[in-house]
Design a protein around this motif. Structure first.
Motif, PDB file in Angstrom:
ATOM      1  N   ALA A   1       2.289   7.514   6.897  1.00 29.77           N
ATOM      2  CA  ALA A   1       2.782   6.892   8.138  1.00 29.77           C
ATOM      3  C   ALA A   1       3.694   5.719   7.783  1.00 29.77           C
ATOM      4  N   LYS A   2       4.902   5.696   8.343  1.00 34.97           N
ATOM      5  CA  LYS A   2       5.839   4.605   8.034  1.00 34.97           C
ATOM      6  C   LYS A   2       5.494   3.407   8.907  1.00 34.97           C
ATOM      7  N   ILE A   3       4.859   2.422   8.299  1.00 34.45           N
ATOM      8  CA  ILE A   3       4.452   1.226   9.059  1.00 34.45           C
ATOM      9  C   ILE A   3       5.201   0.015   8.532  1.00 34.45           C
ATOM     10  N   ASP A   4       5.822  -0.705   9.451  1.00 32.13           N
ATOM     11  CA  ASP A   4       6.498  -1.959   9.110  1.00 32.13           C
ATOM     12  C   ASP A   4       5.548  -3.087   9.463  1.00 32.13           C
TER      13      ASP A   4
ATOM     14  N   VAL B   1      20.176 -16.935  19.545  1.00 33.03           N
ATOM     15  CA  VAL B   1      18.994 -16.655  18.736  1.00 33.03           C
ATOM     16  C   VAL B   1      19.437 -15.842  17.523  1.00 33.03           C
ATOM     17  N   GLU B   2      19.199 -16.375  16.349  1.00 29.37           N
ATOM     18  CA  GLU B   2      19.567 -15.673  15.110  1.00 29.37           C
ATOM     19  C   GLU B   2      18.291 -15.183  14.457  1.00 29.37           C
ATOM     20  N   GLU B   3      18.097 -13.905  14.424  1.00 29.33           N
ATOM     21  CA  GLU B   3      16.857 -13.389  13.863  1.00 29.33           C
ATOM     22  C   GLU B   3      17.114 -12.561  12.617  1.00 29.33           C
ATOM     23  N   ILE B   4      16.421 -12.902  11.527  1.00 27.13           N
ATOM     24  CA  ILE B   4      16.583 -12.185  10.262  1.00 27.13           C
ATOM     25  C   ILE B   4      15.517 -11.104  10.194  1.00 27.13           C
ATOM     26  N   GLY B   5      15.949  -9.872   9.931  1.00 22.89           N
ATOM     27  CA  GLY B   5      14.999  -8.788   9.725  1.00 22.89           C
ATOM     28  C   GLY B   5      14.520  -8.803   8.283  1.00 22.89           C
ATOM     29  N   GLU B   6      15.350  -8.274   7.383  1.00 18.81           N
ATOM     30  CA  GLU B   6      14.984  -8.224   5.961  1.00 18.81           C
ATOM     31  C   GLU B   6      16.070  -8.898   5.142  1.00 18.81           C
ATOM     32  N   ILE B   7      15.687  -9.344   3.945  1.00 15.31           N
ATOM     33  CA  ILE B   7      16.681  -9.832   2.964  1.00 15.31           C
ATOM     34  C   ILE B   7      16.455  -9.010   1.699  1.00 15.31           C
ATOM     35  N   LYS B   8      17.430  -8.177   1.346  1.00 13.52           N
ATOM     36  CA  LYS B   8      17.293  -7.336   0.148  1.00 13.52           C
ATOM     37  C   LYS B   8      18.152  -7.919  -0.964  1.00 13.52           C
TER      38      LYS B   8
ATOM     39  N   GLN C   1       7.830   3.266   1.583  1.00 20.41           N
ATOM     40  CA  GLN C   1       8.341   1.896   1.432  1.00 20.41           C
ATOM     41  C   GLN C   1       8.977   1.718   0.055  1.00 20.41           C
ATOM     42  N   SER C   2      10.117   1.033   0.016  1.00 17.37           N
ATOM     43  CA  SER C   2      10.743   0.727  -1.284  1.00 17.37           C
ATOM     44  C   SER C   2      10.754  -0.787  -1.486  1.00 17.37           C
TER      45      SER C   2
ATOM     46  N   PHE D   1       0.827  -1.205   0.000  1.00 16.51           N
ATOM     47  CA  PHE D   1       0.000   0.000   0.000  1.00 16.51           C
ATOM     48  C   PHE D   1       0.869   1.267   0.000  1.00 16.51           C
ATOM     49  N   ARG D   2       2.070   1.161   0.594  1.00 16.29           N
ATOM     50  CA  ARG D   2       2.938   2.335   0.764  1.00 16.29           C
ATOM     51  C   ARG D   2       4.114   2.383  -0.204  1.00 16.29           C
TER      52      ARG D   2
END
Length: 214
Positions: A191-194, A57-64, A16-17, A10-11
């Motif tokens: 509004a920047k929404i993740d 704990v290995e946590e992935i945020g984003e993969i670009k 958002q990119s 939507f953004r």
């Protein structure tokens, strides 16, 4: 509308990119999308397999993903990247070799970069993984959601909403439970929404988990 459309799509073009940046002819477009999915799955599977060895704990945020004719650049944003960073270049090489086998990229170079997320608990994927870990350890779902919201608020966000759906606590009838703290303006495009949508595999079945962070 806030319930029917993905807040990220939507953004697009405002706050958002795109997560994948490449150009393809219409005939090769579907192949490139499948290749992106293989890259993301390969990274997630590798980290899950190696997590059993390591107690961290290995946590992935984003993969670009960025693609050129001769290069595939993969940037992995991680909350606590102990497995792949601290004195372990062999792990990244191993991941690179695994990916090259899966993708069969003969003429293209594959480059992987790990970036540490400065404020890990501002990322909805990391919060979703945190809640998943809590639910798998048989922590009450309300306690897990409240703890996740606390961590997010400490990271300095304006608002957060968490929703769990499915056979919560193993009850016979599936239901939806949600908690919101602060403001989450889903209608406002500026509004920047993740946002992230996550599957939690428990012994009762699969739960659906959604996290919105403003």
């Amino acid at each position: 509308m806030g319930q029917k459309i993905n807040p990220l799509g939507f953004r697009l073009g405002t706050t958002q990119s795109h997560d994948s940046i490449w150009f393809a002819q219409p005939t090769n477009y579907s192949e490139n999308i499948q290749e992106d999915k293989k890259i993301r799955d390969c990274i997630k599977n590798y980290i899950q397999k190696n997590r059993k060895v390591s107690s961290d704990v290995e946590e992935i945020g984003e993969i670009k993903i960025q693609k050129r004719i001769d290069l595939i650049q993969v940037i992995i944003y991680m909350g606590f990247p102990k497995l792949l960073i601290e004195g372990k270049p062999k792990k990244i090489e191993e991941l690179q070799i695994n990916m090259q086998k899966k993708l069969n990229c003969v003429n293209r170079k594959l480059n992987i970069t790990i970036v540490k997320v400065a404020n890990a608990y501002k990322d909805p994927n990391i919060i979703a993984e945190f809640i998943t870990g809590q639910l798998k350890n048989r922590v009450s779902f309300r306690k897990a959601m409240k703890k996740a919201i606390e961590l997010t608020e400490q990271a300095g966000t304006k608002g957060v909403q968490v929703q769990i759906a499915g056979r919560i606590d193993g009850k016979e009838i599936a239901r939806v439970e949600w908690i919101r703290e602060g403001r989450v303006p889903l209608q406002t495009i500026q509004a920047k929404i993740d946002y992230c949508c996550y599957k939690v595999r428990t012994i009762y079945g699969v739960l659906g988990l959604k996290v919105w962070i403003f």
